[in-house]
Design an enzyme around this catalytic site. Structure first.
Site, PDB file in Angstrom:
ATOM      1  N   LEU A   1       0.856  -1.186   0.000  1.00  0.00           N
ATOM      2  CA  LEU A   1       0.000   0.000   0.000  1.00  0.00           C
ATOM      3  C   LEU A   1       0.889   1.232   0.000  1.00  0.00           C
ATOM      4  O   LEU A   1       1.606   1.492   0.972  1.00  0.00           O
ATOM      5  CB  LEU A   1      -0.898  -0.021   1.236  1.00  0.00           C
ATOM      6  CG  LEU A   1      -1.855  -1.215   1.298  1.00  0.00           C
ATOM      7  CD1 LEU A   1      -2.477  -1.348   2.681  1.00  0.00           C
ATOM      8  CD2 LEU A   1      -2.928  -1.084   0.218  1.00  0.00           C
TER       9      LEU A   1
ATOM     10  N   GLY B   1      -0.108   4.536  -1.057  1.00  0.00           N
ATOM     11  CA  GLY B   1      -0.880   5.732  -1.394  1.00  0.00           C
ATOM     12  C   GLY B   1      -0.570   6.926  -0.507  1.00  0.00           C
ATOM     13  O   GLY B   1      -0.981   8.040  -0.787  1.00  0.00           O
ATOM     14  N   GLY B   2       0.174   6.674   0.579  1.00  0.00           N
ATOM     15  CA  GLY B   2       0.344   7.716   1.593  1.00  0.00           C
ATOM     16  C   GLY B   2       1.559   8.608   1.365  1.00  0.00           C
ATOM     17  O   GLY B   2       2.566   8.192   0.802  1.00  0.00           O
TER      18      GLY B   2
ATOM     19  N   GLN C   1      -4.952   3.724  -7.158  1.00  0.00           N
ATOM     20  CA  GLN C   1      -6.232   3.573  -6.491  1.00  0.00           C
ATOM     21  C   GLN C   1      -7.139   4.694  -6.982  1.00  0.00           C
ATOM     22  O   GLN C   1      -6.724   5.577  -7.732  1.00  0.00           O
ATOM     23  CB  GLN C   1      -6.083   3.560  -4.979  1.00  0.00           C
ATOM     24  CG  GLN C   1      -5.703   4.857  -4.334  1.00  0.00           C
ATOM     25  CD  GLN C   1      -5.688   4.740  -2.812  1.00  0.00           C
ATOM     26  OE1 GLN C   1      -4.660   4.842  -2.166  1.00  0.00           O
ATOM     27  NE2 GLN C   1      -6.860   4.537  -2.217  1.00  0.00           N
TER      28      GLN C   1
ATOM     29  N   GLY D   1      -8.948   5.516   1.094  1.00  0.00           N
ATOM     30  CA  GLY D   1      -8.491   4.532   2.074  1.00  0.00           C
ATOM     31  C   GLY D   1      -7.973   3.278   1.390  1.00  0.00           C
ATOM     32  O   GLY D   1      -8.239   3.046   0.208  1.00  0.00           O
ATOM     33  N   HIS D   2      -7.245   2.436   2.146  1.00  0.00           N
ATOM     34  CA  HIS D   2      -6.620   1.268   1.504  1.00  0.00           C
ATOM     35  C   HIS D   2      -7.594   0.126   1.252  1.00  0.00           C
ATOM     36  O   HIS D   2      -7.246  -0.845   0.588  1.00  0.00           O
ATOM     37  CB  HIS D   2      -5.397   0.798   2.287  1.00  0.00           C
ATOM     38  CG  HIS D   2      -5.561   0.829   3.773  1.00  0.00           C
ATOM     39  ND1 HIS D   2      -6.161  -0.173   4.453  1.00  0.00           N
ATOM     40  CD2 HIS D   2      -5.221   1.763   4.697  1.00  0.00           C
ATOM     41  CE1 HIS D   2      -6.181   0.118   5.736  1.00  0.00           C
ATOM     42  NE2 HIS D   2      -5.624   1.292   5.920  1.00  0.00           N
TER      43      HIS D   2
ATOM     44  N   ASN E   1       1.295  -2.712   4.628  1.00  0.00           N
ATOM     45  CA  ASN E   1       1.621  -1.289   4.612  1.00  0.00           C
ATOM     46  C   ASN E   1       3.095  -1.131   4.216  1.00  0.00           C
ATOM     47  O   ASN E   1       3.945  -1.807   4.780  1.00  0.00           O
ATOM     48  CB  ASN E   1       1.453  -0.678   6.013  1.00  0.00           C
ATOM     49  CG  ASN E   1       0.028  -0.782   6.532  1.00  0.00           C
ATOM     50  OD1 ASN E   1      -0.884  -1.153   5.786  1.00  0.00           O
ATOM     51  ND2 ASN E   1      -0.168  -0.466   7.804  1.00  0.00           N
ATOM     52  N   ILE E   2       3.378  -0.241   3.307  1.00  0.00           N
ATOM     53  CA  ILE E   2       4.769  -0.097   2.865  1.00  0.00           C
ATOM     54  C   ILE E   2       5.668   0.390   4.006  1.00  0.00           C
ATOM     55  O   ILE E   2       6.867   0.134   4.007  1.00  0.00           O
ATOM     56  CB  ILE E   2       4.884   0.838   1.627  1.00  0.00           C
ATOM     57  CG1 ILE E   2       6.309   0.803   1.041  1.00  0.00           C
ATOM     58  CG2 ILE E   2       4.533   2.268   1.949  1.00  0.00           C
ATOM     59  CD1 ILE E   2       6.434   0.245  -0.309  1.00  0.00           C
TER      60      ILE E   2
ATOM     61  N   LYS F   1       6.096   5.344  11.767  1.00  0.00           N
ATOM     62  CA  LYS F   1       5.052   6.361  11.610  1.00  0.00           C
ATOM     63  C   LYS F   1       5.590   7.740  11.975  1.00  0.00           C
ATOM     64  O   LYS F   1       5.067   8.751  11.536  1.00  0.00           O
ATOM     65  CB  LYS F   1       3.860   6.057  12.537  1.00  0.00           C
ATOM     66  CG  LYS F   1       3.202   4.713  12.294  1.00  0.00           C
ATOM     67  CD  LYS F   1       2.248   4.742  11.121  1.00  0.00           C
ATOM     68  CE  LYS F   1       1.634   3.379  10.893  1.00  0.00           C
ATOM     69  NZ  LYS F   1       1.141   3.204   9.530  1.00  0.00           N
TER      70      LYS F   1
END
Ligand code: UPG
Length: 479
Positions: free
Chosen positions: A91, A93-94, A168, A198-199, A227-228, A370
């Site tokens: 994922l 996208g963030g 996405q 969202g994922h 999650n990457i 994070k």
């Protein structure tokens, strides 16, 4: 009424489609169909209307979450064949905004100048080389991360891992008052008008991209999704073996792990109205949030390492049986408009699949970055890197990761790096709290519990070579 609101929205989407050149109208339409479906559920579906009934929450029943130790090790002779049935999806996208970086989060350097993406590619390269197999890497980008990711991917063109990426969806943000899209034109460069939903979007977007069919045709059977930014999410052969050999077919497996004080935010697996279900913090009523965060009631949480059968994804999409709870996210735009965006989480899909199961994995499979506090630990000697996989340094005498809380002045990666002349030795650290304007010299060693508090207007410089063991340093004290 709600039906009128939906009709107005549909009209407005139809108009939006026409603002794009005719050759791209079909794709935009497909995307908007997804959005319309989500939005009509939000407005009309009674299941989506009702918030969670706290009294109805049960612990997942015996046997639905099994300990990792129970899995049988993969047979060496099967390894290559089994790996050839796997695809790895990250994922992506963030953005790196929370860590003060521009661009995709995955291009932040996290260890020895290697980025999240570099480490992922290295892991798969080694795996493919070691077993002579072909596990491809697929990235799900959002419109926020697509262009830059494409650019960065060029540097891997000679690597022995096939890399694919797909986008996405890009959904319109909706004005909270009028319930109409804020955008008036599909091709507006004003990104504030759109959002990645969202994922949970991964299933539909992967299907729409054509890649799902392509991989099924190639004989691939399972997707490992994660999650990457989880550096612990490497391909696990025992889980793969379990999926391909267990007498029960598990279409969906979620890796969960025991919760610690540091994991208050993660989603958790529960039983709700006789179904295994993911409960995210955003779905918890205000008055129950403390209980949700507690380690005693909800002992495990979702690492978001998910293993999903590809044929099953195709089935739930085509039969329209994929259901994920809607998470409503309220935002206000720079131009002062209050909007809502409807999102879904990938783990929430668990209830739509047959034979779904949780596996309680060792903590080492969950190593997310994070914040820069997490970054300090993964950059330090607490971990060693081997084939792109971070492992806890065997010299650490206990297996848990220290609790680190750095001051706001460390929040951006650039500031964080400028405050450490070198990353301190953390091998014997239990907990570190830093507040205010603090810098660290070279070769500092932190042991036990260390608290450093620089008062407003003061600065504390920890000198080169200092050893701080169970120490509180405060005020403008120089040591
Ligand atoms: N992401 C996308 N597209 C989106 C939103 C996020 O690709 O529209 C990516 C993001 O880049 C990251 C991953 O998805 O790699 C996870 O997103 P993030 O916001 O970091 O995590 P949460 O959605 O807060 O939580 C997920 C699970 C939760 C779990 C937690 C573990 O939903 O159940 O406990 O990950 O970190």
């Amino acid at each position: 009424t709600k039906i009128d609101a939906l009709t107005r929205l549909q009209n407005s989407l139809n108009k939006l489609v026409l603002t794009t050149p005719s050759q791209s109208q079909k794709d935009v339409r497909t995307e908007f169909d997804g959005f319309e479906k989500l939005f009509s559920r939000y407005l009309l579906d009674s299941v989506d209307q009702s918030s969670i009934d706290w009294q109805e929450i049960r612990q997942p029943p015996e046997g639905t979450v099994i300990p990792y130790k129970k899995l049988t090790a993969i047979d060496e002779h099967d390894t290559k064949d089994f790996l050839n049935k796997l695809i790895v999806v990250k994922l992506n996208g963030g953005l790196g905004t929370t860590m003060g970086c521009q661009g995709p989060k995955s291009v932040i350097s996290v260890r020895n100048d290697l980025t999240f993406l570099d480490l992922t590619v290295q892991q798969l390269e080694q795996l493919n080389r070691q077993y002579g197999c072909e596990v491809p890497l697929i990235l799900m980008n959002s419109f926020n991360t697509h262009d830059e990711t494409e650019k960065v991917l060029q540097k891997y063109s000679h690597v022995s891992v096939k890399i694919y990426n797909f986008n996405q969806s890009k959904y319109p943000r909706v004005d909270r008052e009028t319930l109409l899209p804020v955008a008036t034109n599909v091709n507006t460069s004003d990104n504030e008008c759109w959002y990645p939903p969202g994922h949970g979007d991964v299933y539909q977007a992967f299907y729409n991209s054509g890649l799902l069919d392509e991989f099924i045709e190639q004989g691939k059977e399972y997707m490992f999704l994660s999650n990457i930014d989880n550096l612990g999410a490497s391909v696990d052969l025992n889980i793969l073996n379990h999926l391909l050999t267990d007498e029960v077919k598990h279409e969906f497996v979620m890796e969960v792990t025991d919760k610690t004080r540091a994991d208050v935010k993660g989603g958790t697996l529960i039983e709700y109205q006789n179904k295994l279900r993911l409960l995210e913090i955003a779905q918890v009523p205000k008055e129950n949030v403390d209980e949700f965060k507690s380690v005693s009631k909800f002992r495990i949480f979702n690492t978001n390492n998910l293993w999903i059968n590809l044929q099953a994804i195709k089935r739930v999409i085509e039969d329209n049986t994929l259901h994920m709870e809607i998470i409503v996210n309220h935002k206000s735009l720079d131009k002062g408009i209050n909007v809502i965006q409807l999102e879904t989480a990938s783990g929430a899909a668990i209830k739509s699949f047959e034979g779904a199961q949780g596996i309680n994995v060792p903590r080492s499979r969950f190593l997310p970055v994070k914040t820069t506090s997490d970054l300090l630990l993964v950059m330090s000697n607490l971990f060693t890197v081997h084939r792109g996989i971070l492992k806890m340094n065997p010299q650490r005498s206990f297996p848990s990761v220290p609790l680190v809380k750095l001051a706001i002045s460390f929040n951006k990666v650039k500031d964080f790096l400028s405050r450490f002349q070198s990353i301190p030795d953390c091998l014997e650290l239990d907990s570190l709290t830093v507040s205010g304007d603090v810098t660290f010299g070279k070769g500092v060693s932190l042991r036990g519990t260390v608290i450093i508090i620089a008062n407003h207007g003061d600065r504390i410089d920890i000198p080169t070579g200092a050893i701080l063991e169970n120490k509180i340093i405060s005020g403008n004290l120089r040591i």
